[in-house]
Design a protein around this motif. Structure first.
Motif, PDB file in Angstrom:
ATOM      1  N   UNK A  34      -5.275  21.073 -17.092  1.00 41.91           N
ATOM      2  CA  UNK A  34      -5.358  22.670 -17.271  1.00 41.91           C
ATOM      3  C   UNK A  34      -5.602  23.139 -15.791  1.00 41.91           C
ATOM      4  N   UNK A  35      -6.501  22.523 -14.894  1.00 41.96           N
ATOM      5  CA  UNK A  35      -6.780  23.164 -13.608  1.00 41.96           C
ATOM      6  C   UNK A  35      -6.023  22.630 -12.456  1.00 41.96           C
ATOM      7  N   UNK A  36      -5.367  21.446 -12.881  1.00 40.16           N
ATOM      8  CA  UNK A  36      -4.809  20.976 -11.596  1.00 40.16           C
ATOM      9  C   UNK A  36      -3.261  20.316 -12.074  1.00 40.16           C
ATOM     10  N   UNK A  37      -2.461  20.975 -12.842  1.00 40.07           N
ATOM     11  CA  UNK A  37      -1.080  20.787 -13.233  1.00 40.07           C
ATOM     12  C   UNK A  37      -0.373  19.711 -12.509  1.00 40.07           C
ATOM     13  N   UNK A  38      -0.515  19.920 -11.082  1.00 39.07           N
ATOM     14  CA  UNK A  38       0.717  19.093 -10.292  1.00 39.07           C
ATOM     15  C   UNK A  38      -0.085  17.864 -10.110  1.00 39.07           C
ATOM     16  N   UNK A  49      -1.346   1.700  -6.061  1.00 35.17           N
ATOM     17  CA  UNK A  49      -1.101   2.737  -6.722  1.00 35.17           C
ATOM     18  C   UNK A  49      -1.021   3.785  -5.469  1.00 35.17           C
ATOM     19  N   UNK A  50      -0.284   4.918  -5.167  1.00 38.47           N
ATOM     20  CA  UNK A  50      -0.733   5.888  -3.972  1.00 38.47           C
ATOM     21  C   UNK A  50      -2.224   6.414  -3.895  1.00 38.47           C
ATOM     22  N   UNK A  51      -2.927   6.440  -3.004  1.00 37.83           N
ATOM     23  CA  UNK A  51      -4.393   6.657  -2.639  1.00 37.83           C
ATOM     24  C   UNK A  51      -4.513   8.305  -3.005  1.00 37.83           C
ATOM     25  N   UNK A  52      -3.612   9.005  -2.370  1.00 38.84           N
ATOM     26  CA  UNK A  52      -3.792  10.424  -2.315  1.00 38.84           C
ATOM     27  C   UNK A  52      -2.278  11.367  -2.772  1.00 38.84           C
ATOM     28  N   UNK A  53      -2.663  12.525  -2.967  1.00 42.99           N
ATOM     29  CA  UNK A  53      -1.398  13.404  -3.457  1.00 42.99           C
ATOM     30  C   UNK A  53      -1.859  15.001  -2.881  1.00 42.99           C
ATOM     31  N   UNK A  54      -0.967  15.623  -2.409  1.00 44.80           N
ATOM     32  CA  UNK A  54      -1.464  17.102  -1.823  1.00 44.80           C
ATOM     33  C   UNK A  54      -2.637  17.067  -1.135  1.00 44.80           C
ATOM     34  N   UNK A  55      -2.776  15.886  -0.160  1.00 45.89           N
ATOM     35  CA  UNK A  55      -4.100  15.891   0.676  1.00 45.89           C
ATOM     36  C   UNK A  55      -5.401  15.632  -0.245  1.00 45.89           C
ATOM     37  N   UNK A  56      -5.320  15.229  -1.445  1.00 42.90           N
ATOM     38  CA  UNK A  56      -6.317  14.940  -2.286  1.00 42.90           C
ATOM     39  C   UNK A  56      -6.442  13.600  -2.819  1.00 42.90           C
ATOM     40  N   UNK A  57      -7.484  12.772  -2.997  1.00 48.92           N
ATOM     41  CA  UNK A  57      -7.410  11.598  -3.849  1.00 48.92           C
ATOM     42  C   UNK A  57      -6.707  11.639  -5.097  1.00 48.92           C
ATOM     43  N   UNK A  58      -5.999  10.719  -5.540  1.00 46.02           N
ATOM     44  CA  UNK A  58      -5.151  10.506  -6.814  1.00 46.02           C
ATOM     45  C   UNK A  58      -6.073   9.966  -7.959  1.00 46.02           C
ATOM     46  N   UNK A  59      -6.817  11.005  -8.388  1.00 39.45           N
ATOM     47  CA  UNK A  59      -8.030  10.748  -9.345  1.00 39.45           C
ATOM     48  C   UNK A  59      -7.328  10.597 -10.593  1.00 39.45           C
ATOM     49  N   UNK A  60      -7.695   9.621 -11.452  1.00 44.76           N
ATOM     50  CA  UNK A  60      -7.080   9.707 -12.825  1.00 44.76           C
ATOM     51  C   UNK A  60      -7.766  10.478 -13.850  1.00 44.76           C
ATOM     52  N   UNK A  61      -9.145  10.897 -13.379  1.00 44.65           N
ATOM     53  CA  UNK A  61      -9.793  11.717 -13.992  1.00 44.65           C
ATOM     54  C   UNK A  61      -9.508  13.234 -13.470  1.00 44.65           C
ATOM     55  N   UNK A  73       0.917  -1.082  -0.036  1.00 39.96           N
ATOM     56  CA  UNK A  73       0.076  -0.022  -0.051  1.00 39.96           C
ATOM     57  C   UNK A  73       0.838   1.202  -0.119  1.00 39.96           C
ATOM     58  N   UNK A  74       1.288   2.014  -1.290  1.00 37.85           N
ATOM     59  CA  UNK A  74       2.220   2.655  -1.350  1.00 37.85           C
ATOM     60  C   UNK A  74       1.549   4.364  -1.046  1.00 37.85           C
ATOM     61  N   UNK A  75       2.507   5.099  -0.753  1.00 41.01           N
ATOM     62  CA  UNK A  75       2.186   6.579  -0.706  1.00 41.01           C
ATOM     63  C   UNK A  75       2.916   7.470  -1.552  1.00 41.01           C
ATOM     64  N   UNK A  76       2.645   8.795  -1.712  1.00 42.65           N
ATOM     65  CA  UNK A  76       3.402   9.657  -2.490  1.00 42.65           C
ATOM     66  C   UNK A  76       4.886   9.429  -2.362  1.00 42.65           C
ATOM     67  N   UNK A  77       5.362   9.478  -1.161  1.00 43.67           N
ATOM     68  CA  UNK A  77       6.876   9.184  -0.918  1.00 43.67           C
ATOM     69  C   UNK A  77       7.425   8.165  -1.608  1.00 43.67           C
ATOM     70  N   UNK A  99      -0.188  11.965 -11.054  1.00 41.48           N
ATOM     71  CA  UNK A  99      -1.079  10.648 -11.212  1.00 41.48           C
ATOM     72  C   UNK A  99      -0.417  10.216 -12.755  1.00 41.48           C
ATOM     73  N   UNK A 100       0.220  10.780 -13.637  1.00 38.30           N
ATOM     74  CA  UNK A 100       0.502  10.155 -14.644  1.00 38.30           C
ATOM     75  C   UNK A 100       2.150   9.724 -14.573  1.00 38.30           C
TER      76      UNK A 100
END
Length: 276
Positions: free
Chosen positions: A79-83, A63-75, A30-34, A88-89
């Motif tokens: 343009x709005x959330x470049x980081x 795959x990590x569930x979250x990034x920057x305290x938000x769920x790591x959504x593939x959708x 169960x991985x994390x962003x780190x 995710x990619x």
């Protein structure tokens, strides 16, 4: 033979050692962003080797569930959330590379649990968000092949039990990770509909997350303590798949709830198949 003693842990060696003493057949990281930084990927590779050298052959990277305290959504809109898009990619591409190098599996969530109103506000409709998610999953499938699988969510973007989504994943021939509790929650605790989705998608399922639920919220209960009809569910499972018990633990250094769930479900499985 299915069901397997499948345990999950982080990349923390102490958690891993606790799991390995019980000789699991399946191990899920169960991985994390780190874990997807350059140093994190080096550590992950070493921990995969550690688990494999203990005798475990079936290894999954979640795959990590979250990034920057938000769920790591593939959708996610670039343009709005470049980081978030870059994460995710790049993280998925890097983990697919690890999975292929180490001959293990990568599990990617098709979505998480964003509310419909929020999805519609950002994308205009559920269909638009789902179209973007499937475009990304198509890409990951083309990149990862037999080393990648996609897990169902509570979100309407990728919710098994939803006839539209079930049909789309069938058409694309995705390799699936079926979280039984997620589908049960989507179907509002309806065991009949749960079993129908499990039957329909069973041939494509390569991995199960076995976890109980009352069917209302993401409660992650030990098997036998929720409202899922496990005997009925067992009759619809693909015995060629692997499995883990994705239970919330009271102590991350004690896998007792997962091991007790395996004992419970093993009895259910034997009863179901001895009667056939």
């Amino acid at each position: 033979m299915f069901p397997y003693l499948g345990l999950k842990a982080s990349t923390d060696p102490r958690q891993i050692d606790e799991r390995l003493q019980y000789q699991p057949t399946v191990f899920e990281f169960y991985t994390q962003a780190d874990d997807v930084t350059p140093s994190g990927l080096t550590h992950l590779r070493a921990m995969i080797d550690k688990v494999r050298n203990s005798g475990v052959q079936a290894i999954v990277i979640h795959h990590p569930m979250s990034y920057l305290h938000y769920h790591n959504e593939v959708a996610v809109k670039a343009s709005q959330h470049p980081r978030a898009y870059d994460f995710v990619m790049s993280s998925t591409e890097n983990l697919i590379e690890v999975a292929q190098e180490k001959d293990v599996q990568l599990l990617v969530h098709g979505a998480y649990n964003e509310e419909s109103a929020k999805i519609e506000a950002e994308f205009g409709s559920i269909d638009a968000a789902r179209t973007l998610a499937f475009k990304r999953l198509d890409y990951f499938q083309s990149l990862g092949g037999d080393h990648v699988m996609f897990e169902n969510s509570i979100s309407p973007i990728f919710d098994f039990g939803n006839p539209v989504v079930d049909q789309l994943v069938q058409q694309r021939g995705y390799r699936l990770a079926f979280d039984v509790s997620h589908a049960f929650i989507v179907l509002r605790g309806d065991n009949t509909l749960l079993q129908e989705s499990m039957r329909l998608l069973g041939p494509q399922v390569v991995h199960y997350h076995l976890v109980d639920s009352m069917g209302m919220t993401h409660d992650s209960l030990p098997l036998g303590t929720g409202a899922i009809d496990w005997q009925g569910a067992a009759s619809m499972m693909n015995p060629k798949a692997t499995n883990i018990y994705e239970i919330d633990l009271n102590d991350q250094y004690d896998s007792r709830e997962m091991r007790e769930s395996h004992h419970y479900f093993s009895k259910i499985w034997r009863q179901e198949h001895d009667a056939m």
